[in-house]
Design a protein around this motif. Sequence first.
Motif, mmCIF file in Angstrom:
data_model
loop_
_atom_site.group_PDB
_atom_site.id
_atom_site.type_symbol
_atom_site.label_atom_id
_atom_site.label_comp_id
_atom_site.label_asym_id
_atom_site.label_seq_id
_atom_site.Cartn_x
_atom_site.Cartn_y
_atom_site.Cartn_z
ATOM 1 N N GLN A 189 -49.930 -12.931 -44.216
ATOM 2 C CA GLN A 189 -48.617 -13.342 -43.721
ATOM 3 C C GLN A 189 -47.981 -14.470 -44.543
ATOM 4 O OE1 GLN A 189 -47.235 -11.689 -40.720
ATOM 5 N NE2 GLN A 189 -48.760 -10.339 -41.587
ATOM 6 N N GLY A 190 -48.014 -14.276 -45.874
ATOM 7 C CA GLY A 190 -47.317 -15.243 -46.725
ATOM 8 C C GLY A 190 -48.146 -16.463 -47.077
ATOM 9 N N SER A 191 -49.449 -16.302 -47.134
ATOM 10 C CA SER A 191 -50.280 -17.393 -47.644
ATOM 11 C C SER A 191 -49.960 -17.496 -49.139
ATOM 12 C CB SER A 191 -51.758 -17.088 -47.444
ATOM 13 O OG SER A 191 -52.095 -15.957 -48.208
ATOM 14 N N LEU A 192 -50.698 -18.247 -49.932
ATOM 15 C CA LEU A 192 -50.400 -18.411 -51.364
ATOM 16 C C LEU A 192 -49.024 -19.063 -51.537
ATOM 17 C CD1 LEU A 192 -51.528 -14.894 -52.698
ATOM 18 C CD2 LEU A 192 -52.879 -16.990 -52.677
ATOM 19 N N LYS A 193 -48.841 -20.190 -50.889
ATOM 20 C CA LYS A 193 -47.555 -20.907 -50.986
ATOM 21 C C LYS A 193 -47.588 -21.991 -52.046
ATOM 22 C CE LYS A 193 -45.686 -20.303 -46.352
ATOM 23 N NZ LYS A 193 -46.790 -19.544 -45.733
ATOM 24 N N LYS A 194 -48.793 -22.459 -52.371
ATOM 25 C CA LYS A 194 -48.929 -23.549 -53.341
ATOM 26 C C LYS A 194 -49.913 -23.130 -54.437
ATOM 27 C CE LYS A 194 -50.836 -26.364 -50.293
ATOM 28 N NZ LYS A 194 -51.014 -25.486 -49.147
ATOM 29 N N THR A 195 -49.841 -23.794 -55.576
ATOM 30 C CA THR A 195 -50.780 -23.506 -56.658
ATOM 31 C C THR A 195 -52.220 -23.640 -56.153
ATOM 32 O OG1 THR A 195 -49.158 -24.337 -58.205
ATOM 33 C CG2 THR A 195 -51.402 -24.121 -59.027
ATOM 34 N N GLU A 196 -52.457 -24.604 -55.270
ATOM 35 C CA GLU A 196 -53.813 -24.832 -54.733
ATOM 36 C C GLU A 196 -54.332 -23.597 -54.005
ATOM 37 O OE1 GLU A 196 -51.380 -27.211 -54.581
ATOM 38 O OE2 GLU A 196 -52.435 -28.103 -56.283
ATOM 39 N N ASP A 197 -53.438 -22.827 -53.384
ATOM 40 C CA ASP A 197 -53.879 -21.624 -52.665
ATOM 41 C C ASP A 197 -54.428 -20.581 -53.648
ATOM 42 O OD1 ASP A 197 -52.913 -22.861 -50.368
ATOM 43 O OD2 ASP A 197 -50.946 -21.895 -50.537
ATOM 44 N N PHE A 198 -53.793 -20.482 -54.816
ATOM 45 C CA PHE A 198 -54.284 -19.565 -55.857
ATOM 46 C C PHE A 198 -55.603 -20.095 -56.424
ATOM 47 C CE2 PHE A 198 -49.826 -18.493 -55.645
ATOM 48 C CZ PHE A 198 -49.766 -17.151 -55.936
ATOM 49 N N ARG A 199 -55.611 -21.410 -56.622
ATOM 50 C CA ARG A 199 -56.810 -22.043 -57.175
ATOM 51 C C ARG A 199 -58.019 -21.799 -56.260
ATOM 52 N NH1 ARG A 199 -56.229 -26.150 -60.752
ATOM 53 N NH2 ARG A 199 -54.152 -26.487 -59.954
#
Length: 291
Positions: A189-199
């Motif tokens: 539901q739209g996670s991956l909002k910040k670079t840290e989420d990808f990291r």
Amino acid sequence: MAERTRFGPAGVPPMFRLMGADLPDVPRLLREEGLDALEYEAVRWGPKPQITKEHAEELGASAKENDVRLSLHGSYYINLSGKREVVEASKRRLIASATAADWMGAYVMVFHTGFYGRFEKDFAFKTCLDALKEVSAEIRSRGLRVKLGPETMGRKFQVGSLEEIMTLCQEVEGTQLVIDWAHLYALHQGSLKKTEDFRAIAEKVESRLGSEAMRSMHCHFSKIEFTLQGEKRHHTLDEIRYGPDFRMLAEVIADFQMHPTMICESPILDVDARKMKETLRQVLESKQSKV
Ligand SMILES: [Zn+2]
């Protein structure tokens, strides 16, 4: 030569078709656009390859000549978590896709593992794992060199969370991790909002499968629209109301010295693949100038 991040479209770009290009012309046209990967779409195939061996080999030779890395997307009609006869039919379809992938020299055959259906999640997953082990053994006994690429899925009723895909990669021989970032975004539901989420995802993969598996992951990327059930529709990179943002992933690719194969699944395939390549170039350049 050092490995590098490669970019290319999921399927033949519509403009190439308008130009009357034949399949073996596609790698050259991609190279002329500055791209170096192509995912061949075998998504509507049944139990037999729907390309001749000769044609597949021509595509493979042209890809090699133009330094385009090939992958193949297997049939959508796969359910390794279904009833016995469904699983058997799915295995035949996977073998057909793997055979053609081997003809063209594709390094990975990407596929969707299946659906939970009426089964308990654990039972459905175990069925899938066992079936995939059988497919892997069959592929090796036939001498096919392609890797099996189970993909992270974007809908709640599909088998294929990141955890499940990592387990398949750990337990089954000859597998390649395939992360569809848009699917992860939609499923959560739209996670991956910040670079840290990808990291955090790159770190999770590294701790489970090791650095090389993390660096060499096969990726699908586009923006995506979702509902409560997950994935609804793929969108282009310029549509600001949708996510995820490729620049954040590019930051992580640079920081972790990754060299993934990035397949663009947006509606404007090669155009957005070029945009992603340019974004990564800018990110790498800005990091270098800071050193
Ligand atoms: Zn897919």
